[in-house]
Structures are given as C-alpha cells and as structure tokens.
Design an enzyme around this catalytic site. Structure first.
Site, PDB file in Angstrom:
ATOM      1  CE  LYS D  12      -4.245  -0.163   0.758  1.00  0.00           C
ATOM      2  NZ  LYS D  12      -5.147  -0.800  -0.211  1.00  0.00           N
ATOM      3  CB  THR D  57      -2.154  -3.453  -0.533  1.00  0.00           C
ATOM      4  OG1 THR D  57      -3.507  -3.234  -0.925  1.00  0.00           O
ATOM      5  CG2 THR D  57      -1.402  -4.179  -1.644  1.00  0.00           C
ATOM      6  CG  HIS D 259      18.187  28.228 -16.962  1.00  0.00           C
ATOM      7  ND1 HIS D 259      19.504  27.948 -16.676  1.00  0.00           N
ATOM      8  CD2 HIS D 259      17.730  27.170 -17.688  1.00  0.00           C
ATOM      9  CE1 HIS D 259      19.822  26.765 -17.208  1.00  0.00           C
ATOM     10  NE2 HIS D 259      18.762  26.276 -17.823  1.00  0.00           N
TER      11      HIS D 259
END
Lengths: 307, 307, 307, 307
Positions: D12, D57, D259
């Site tokens: 999970k 899970t 930049h």
C-alpha cells in the site's frame, strides 16, 4: 580529499519542440518534450569548476531544435537516436548520451458537416485537438557501440467494472479486509518495454507501428483477463506484449490499484448492488513487476516512473 | 461588535462518485466529482458556534451517494438538479444550494480482433479507458424558485497550425513584438455556457445532446475561423454556439494564448519555414470575454475558472 | 447579428520577475508572478479582428520588466499600482487595468558557524532559501479614478490538535456522523482582505507592515479560538483582522476542512486515545464566508481563489 | 510459456498518518506519508492469481496505523525500521521490505503577544503551521539480514544572487550561449544520502540530529561556494556532508538549474545592471551526480527522484 565522484550526467531537460510538416494544405504535428543527459570525462568540472570538457546545456537545447529541422521527427525513437549519436560521436569527452522524450498525441478536428462562414470544410486540414489520454515516452541510450531503447506510456487510466475478484489471501493480526467476489478493477497504467534492437547492423523496428500494436495488445489483455488479483492482470498484459511483438524482450509495469469502494447504503435503507462506488485517492495498492522473454536478462530499472 | 457576516456557504466538496449501470452484460459508467455548497440562516454558527441550523457536510456527502442509487445519473445536470432541490426543500434553514460537478468521460476498450485465452471478445462489455481530453463541468444553483444552470468544459487543448495572423496593433515605448502573418494559434479552452431554462414549468433541455452539440460547434468555429487575433476567434466560438443552440443565452471563455515561438535557426545556417516551434509555458497571453444573445443580461461571473 | 460582446479583458499572465537590490554586499530579493488584464474599447478586435486599439500582451510583459528597473519593487501592492496607473493613463482605449501578483518569500541561509574553505561567513549576504509556506497575493484594480486593493494569501496550512468540537447539528435521513468532543481542526487557509484606500488623495497604507500584522492576527485567532465549528473559527479570524487593522474593511476566507479521522484500532486490541489520525484528501468540507466592518458594502467576489 | 516473471513488489502506497503526542498541554506532531513495498515468493499470484502468499495491501496499511500507536514515531527512519522488520520476520513468503516515507514539518504558531478573548497565550501549545519548504524523505530496505537506509529531501529551493560564473566551455556548431561572469545560481535541491548503518549490531545513528546537521552543511556549502559551474557547487555540497558526517558514505543530488535570465532592457533605454531577471520554467539544465567516501561502493540508484 576523502571523497570521489561517482555516476554523473548533465544536459538540458524538457525542451518542448513542436514540428509541423506541411503536405500541401494538410499539416502533420509532432509534439515532444525532449531531455538530454550526457556523461563522460567530467571529473574536472566537479572538482575545480573547469568547463573545458563541458558542452553547455544550452547547446544541447539548440541541437534539439536544429535537428527537428534537419532530420524532421519521424518518430520519437528515431529522433532520439539522431540526437544520441550526434552527442557521443561529436564530442570527444562525451562517452554516453541518454535521450528521454515524452510525446503528446493530437487528432484532427472534424469539420465535415461544418457550416462555416469563413472557409469550406475541405480547407480545414490544419486544426487539431490534443488527444489527452496517455503520454507516450521513450528513452534512448547510446555509448558509441550499443543502443538501448525503452519505450512506454504513462497516465492511461483503465477500468473493468466486473470480472475481478480478491480472496484467499493471507490473514494476520492486522487483517480486516473482507473478501470480494465482484469488484471494480481500475488502474493508471505506467508501462515500459525494451526493444531487442541494440546494434546499427540490425534492422530497425517500425517504432510507430510497434507502439500502436503494443498499446492494443496491452489494453486487450487488460479487458479480457478475468482477474483474481491485479498481479495476475499485470502479468497477462506483459506476457501478451512479448507473445505478440518479437521486437520486445522485456516489459515492466507500475500499476496503482485505483480503489473504487462500494458505498454502504444500508443506513439509508438502500441496497447497493454493485452500482455506487467511492473512487478513492490515497492510499492505493501499488503493484510493480517485470515480465521477461525467457532467457533474457532484465535491464529496465525497478524505478522507471521518471522515464 | 463592529463586524458582521457577509456572503457565506458551506458543504462537502469533491465527492467522487462512480455509478455503474448494467444493461445485461453491457455496463455504462458515469464518473463524477460533486461539490455541494449550501447557504441560508447560518449567522449563529459563525457568531457562537451553535450548529443548530447546520446539516453536516458529511450528510451532504452521504446524500450524493444515496441519490446516485435512488435516481441514477442520467446526466451531471439532472443529478445536480435532484440534489439542489433536495437540500433547499428538505431543510428549513437552507435557502440556496449550489452544486458543482466535474465529469470524466470513458470510452470502451475495443477487443473485436481479440485473441483472448480467457474470454471471447463478445463478452467484454465492461472494459473502459478514460478518454482524457476535456473535463466537462456544470453548476446548478437553486433558491427554491428559480434555477440557474451553467455548463462547460476545461482543459481542451486545440491548435491551428496556420490561418492565424497578428499585426496592426498599438505600439508604445515598450513594444518590441514583430508583426506575424502566419503563426500557430493554440489555446487550452475553458468555456462556460448558461442555459435559459430557469423554471420547472419550462421543458428541460436534453443536457447530454446539448453538450455534444455545443462542443462540436465550438471546435468547428475554432477550426474554420481565419484569425487576426485570438479575441476574434473567441468571439466566433461563442457566437456560433448561441446561433446554433436556442437553449443557451450566454457564453464565456477564458483562453490562454499558448505561445508557439518560431525558433531562430539562422545561427546554424538553417531556414525555419514555419516548421520548428518552441512551445512556451509562461508567461502567456490570457483572453477572456462573454458573448451574449442580444437583449440578455450577463450572469456568468468574470472569474469562472473554478466552476 | 444576434449576439453581442459582454465583459472582456486581456493581457499577459504570469510574468515571473525577480528583482535583486544590492545594498553593498547585502542583497535583497523580490520574487513575483505578475498578471496583467486590461479592458476598454475592445469591441472591434472581437468583431472584426482589427487590433487598432490593442496594446500587445507582449508589450504588457515588457512593461513589467522595465518598471521593475525604473521603480524597483518596494512591495507587490506598490508595484501593481505603478503598472495599473501606467496602462490606464497611457493608452486612450484602455479604461481599466487589473494587476494580479503572487509573491514568494525568501529568507537568508545562515552561515554564522560556517567553516568554508572558500569564503568567510561574513561574506555570504547573497544566499537565500525559499520560505515555502504561504504564497502572498494581491490584486490592484484601477479605472482612472478609484483604486481597489485586495491582498491576501493562499496555501498556509494550519492545525489545532485539540480545542475543537462538533456536535448539536441537524440530523436528517442521510446523517450518520458521530458527534465529536475533541477533534483535530486543520485547514489550508485561502484569505483575501480589502483595503479602504481607494483614492490618491488618501494616505497609502504601509503594505509590507500591514501584511505581516494581518497574518499574525489571523494565525493567533486560529490558535486561540476554542472551536465549536470551523465557521466560528473562520469568523474569529476575520473579525480579529478588522478589529486590529483600521486599513481593512472586508475579509473573505475559503477554508477546506482538512479532515483528520481518528483511526479505529480496536480490531487490533489497541485504544486510540486521540493519538493516531488518517489525514484524508477528498472529499473535504469547504467553509467560505465574508466578514465586514459594519456599514461597509462587500466587494470581494464569492469565488476569489484565483486571485 | 515463453515469458517469466522478473523483479516484482507490492504494497500500500501513500498512507497518510499523523501522530499526536501529548506532553501535558504541549502537543507534538509527526506527519508522514508511508509507502510499503514487499517482495518474496510471489510467482503464483502473477501466474495463476492465487493469493495464498499475499498479505493484502490493506493489511499493510492497517499495520502502519497500528504501529504508530504501538511504537510511536520517534523518527521516520526508526518508524520505517519497525515496519520493515515486522513484514520480513512476520510472514514466511516475504523476503524483503522497502519502506518509503515522506515527512512534512510543522512549527508552532506563536501567540506570545496574543490578545485573545478566549484563552491566554500560555494555553496555546497545540497550534501549528506547516513549515512548507522541503519535504524530508527516507527509504528503509531490509532483507532479513542487512539494512539499507537512504534519507534525503526534495523541493528545497535555494539561490545565490551573485558569486556564480559560467565560461570556458566547449563551443560547437550549435553553441550560441554568451559567457557569464556574474549570474544568479538557483536550484531546487533533491538530495539523498546513504547511511553506513547496515546491521542491528551497529550503534544506530541519531536520525533526527543527523538530518538537521546534513541539511545545515549542505546549505552552507551552497552559500559559501564561489561557483564556476553548478557541477562544482553540487560536488561541494556532497563533499561537505561526507567530510562532516561520519555516519554517511554516499550522497546523490539532482539539481535543476533554475535559470534566471537577465532581461534585455536596452530597447527601452534602460541599463540592467544585474537587477531584473526573468525566472524561466522550461527547459532547464539538469545536473546529477553521486559523491562517495573513498573506497565505498555506490548504491543510491541513478534515478532516485521518486524516493
């Protein structure tokens, strides 16, 4: 100095290039996001800041745009191969280039029943709508001798509204999940597949046709598999690709289980007969695996979601 | 106390509901994101924290799911109308309900040439791929007497690769832009349109058909307009809708000008004959306007992007 | 023509400008995202595509950068006032300018205990780390006569881990929520406040100090209010600002109730004494309201989240 | 069957757990996002869909919440170690566990000068504001014998407004970049560092103190390095950590060159003396490298941004 430099690479990432090709009045689009990563004799720039071996990232950007003019963009893969070859063969200190490309698909806007006051429908061959759905990806790596091409897609969301079960699993102290005999199975596919083309002497695959066919087989396997676990569906998707596409030796999927929970409507005196679902965000099951043609060594990295 | 309460509203936002309808083996999906906002006699909860007039937001969530079962989801608009009527007529202190819905479209996975080992292609009528492309939206507002329905879409990306110019504009001290006689025109459409259905006594529009037709006319207007400015294209898109759809009185668009700049390839000895473009992110031009049927009062808010 | 043009505006959005001011070796940063929207005599560009009254969006971008040099950026509000005045007074066809600005805060990197091999710590007065946390926003509107300044913030996440209750609410058929006598109250604050400065003849507020003070009072009200509902906390936050800041007449908040659900640990034989919570994403309660100085007319729009 | 299963894992992902600890009236928060990935004897679930070896899970999610109660959350690393040990030692078919954790920092809301009408400032020890700035991350991997702990951070944005140059680089056909002797250097740091703690027999590091110290050294190296290339700065950041922190053997950074282009104001008769910059989004330079303690083998993957 007790530290040394390990793996390193640099270049300009996410150069957004759109290439229009005019075939008479009919226009064609290729819409890419290209990232360049170069490696080689780069110790000195890290140790002392000397840029004597450094081709500026700005130059790698310029090269992307110049090559889009010079070579056109037949496919993302072919375009990446042109770029990688250029960087490795063009600069002595560069020994390896890795080009990653995302591609966004466009389809034509239909105007066949158009009642335009400006132009006849027959004139409109330059109008497009972005397809949405998946982003196509590819990664080309070249070291001056061998090629590695890993292509794939991400963000393709699919759902089976039945033919999915989940039961017979391990139960420990922390298990509360109820077994399910008819559930929704939905996932957002992130998949990568590696080509066995590695050498200029080999015949190059038809990259565009390969992509369309892989996508089709993958979707059909998802749709046609009666699923007892997402792992089983994942394996079928990969196996179907390898069974049907001789140019591909390895597939890897990362499949989030996009849970759709059946809403409990009993407090309101209503029966929810697999009709109304809550689509959950987090947490989600995450199922990841590689499927290989027998006898082949795996090369797709475990964490490939950035490709 | 020198302060007073002004406009206020509350409710549960972003309830993700998926409704499956089974027509024999053939399944149909409606996939919505529903947000509820209620207003009324709510001074006391703000001043003292007394919740005596407050229906919990959790209850508004439950209602969304229960109604998906009880009424089904014929269209997002129809579903929102059921919800708004319920809240306003069901609770004395609530005088106004605003329901906002996002809808995600799905299409079927084709398996007609499928070579499944599990199921025949004819069995696969429950498999879907999310369409991507635009998100459909609607907002239903009800005050117990009148309805206001504003529908629309967002994130539909379109491009004309020619038939767009931009020149003859004002030039001041800060103007450096060169005039353009053949440029790409691309935008990510966010549009809303208001229906003139306001009363239960009127015949209700066919919400699904209306959406398909509005979308078609809008796209065709975009494709067929030879554009001297994005404002002109925007106006044509709105006018085309109102000219063709009697149920709609007002349209508003927010159109970012997704700049595609022609790359200067001259430093590399190459001529860029409208072939290679840089797709820029920010900044972008943003063009917004309302188009109205003559004689009608505008009601769509200037900032409608959250709808 | 059966359609007419309604409200419209245009300009360059999201101009990212960073302004460095050097005070000897000590540098100062202002980092803004500036969006320009202009309105006026713009019918013709929509109807015929004539740009004769259109100052290009590219020019509005250039103006942002030129003004950052010419006037500096004392505060986002002051900068927006310079820009709005310029557009409205500089171009005959432009009657109204709306400038929206996002501001990102930076703080200095501390190097006081630095053991640099390159520079002494005393030299490092040009190094910054972005503060994260909230984004500060402002909107300046000018029509040639009156100013409207609405400032605020978004994405400031706050939590009280106790002193919050929720009970005594309306219960209908769809209510299942249990009453809570000690819960977490957490929200992601989006707030806007309107200044009563509207005229050049008035003394202008100290925008920087005002922001710091409003933020402080708002946070303190959140922390100090024993809450019986998020509406009550919201009202206290707004009232505290108006009570303490004479320059502000109106406040509006949009507060998502970021639910933290107590996890049921009983199946594992554990007692959860307000210790372990699941932080949920969607759905969420959404509480929105305006608080006004008595006698003042509201002007902040209901949907202000795009400001 | 011509295909076989390769590397696979499941669990999970993104379990959002908030743990409150009450020390009298003073509360403490740990706010984590925990992802579990398990591997082992999982062939059968992929080949046939048999879940006989599969711990759901959902159970791994429950375990996260139960352990938050049982063990508390001393640090993300310590919490991950508890979880990984449990899964590997608790289930026969599970041979390896990888726990990934994101941590969000909170700081207290100051009310020391509070003028509350509700509570005295001394009572407010349960109010927090999310710190924003970086997300702290860690990955714990355990195979039943050895531990691997890689910690780090992402999304920490830093800037030097001077003391950065870039010149003396390779120039080819596609190079147009002008050399720079005073530029802004800004990046969004994504960094990972590997601990040399691998065995239960070793003394465990103080995870919290280690994080604070690594972060401090990294920021100071960024601030204090006079930079001739971002590669040089990157290397200094890594070397400084290894020089100062004996518990760390390897560091990897992925640094986008954010930049900031000096805006050309000459067309407006203005001189831009390193004052006004355009902060660009895409494309960006991307500099990535590993720094190692001499004699150590690298183990942090090249693509670590998902950690």
């Amino acid at each position: 100095m007790p530290t040394i430099l390990g793996q390193n690479q640099y270049g300009k990432a996410e150069n957004r290039v759109v290439r229009i090709t005019r075939d008479g009045d009919t226009h064609h689009i290729k819409d890419l996001n290209v990232s360049v990563a170069l490696s080689g004799d780069m110790e000195e720039v890290h140790y002392s800041g000397s840029n004597a071996n450094v081709l500026p990232t700005d130059t790698t950007k310029n090269t992307v745009y110049a090559f889009a003019k010079q070579y056109g963009i037949e496919s993302a893969e072919q375009f990446g191969i042109h770029l990688a070859r250029h960087f490795v063969t063009g600069q002595e200190p560069i020994h390896r280039a890795r080009i990653r490309i995302e591609e966004y698909a466009w389809e034509r806007i239909e105007t066949s029943d158009g009642n335009s006051g400006f132009l006849g429908a027959e004139d409109v061959k330059h109008s497009f709508v972005r397809k949405g759905q998946e982003t196509r990806v590819t990664q080309i790596t070249y070291d001056g001798e061998k090629w590695e091409v890993i292509s794939g897609l991400k963000d393709l969301v699919v759902m089976n509204s039945t033919n999915s079960e989940f039961w017979g699993y391990v139960k420990d102290t922390y298990t509360t999940l109820q077994e399910a005999y008819d559930r929704i199975l939905a996932t957002q596919v992130s998949g990568r597949w590696r080509f066995n083309w590695t050498d200029d002497a080999q015949k190059m695959p038809d990259w565009e046709k390969s992509y369309e066919q892989v996508r089709k087989h993958m979707l059909q396997a998802f749709a046609e598999t009666y699923s007892l676990s997402l792992q089983q569906t994942l394996y079928q998707m990969g196996a179907r690709i390898i069974d049907n596409r001789a140019e591909i030796d390895e597939v890897r999927f990362s499949l989030p289980n996009k849970h759709h929970f059946l809403v409990d409507l009993e407090p309101f005196g209503l029966k929810n007969d697999n009709e109304v679902y809550f689509a959950a965000d987090r947490p989600y099951g995450l199922i990841e695996a590689t499927i290989l043609r027998e006898g082949v060594e795996p090369r797709i990295p475990v964490d490939m979601t950035n490709l």
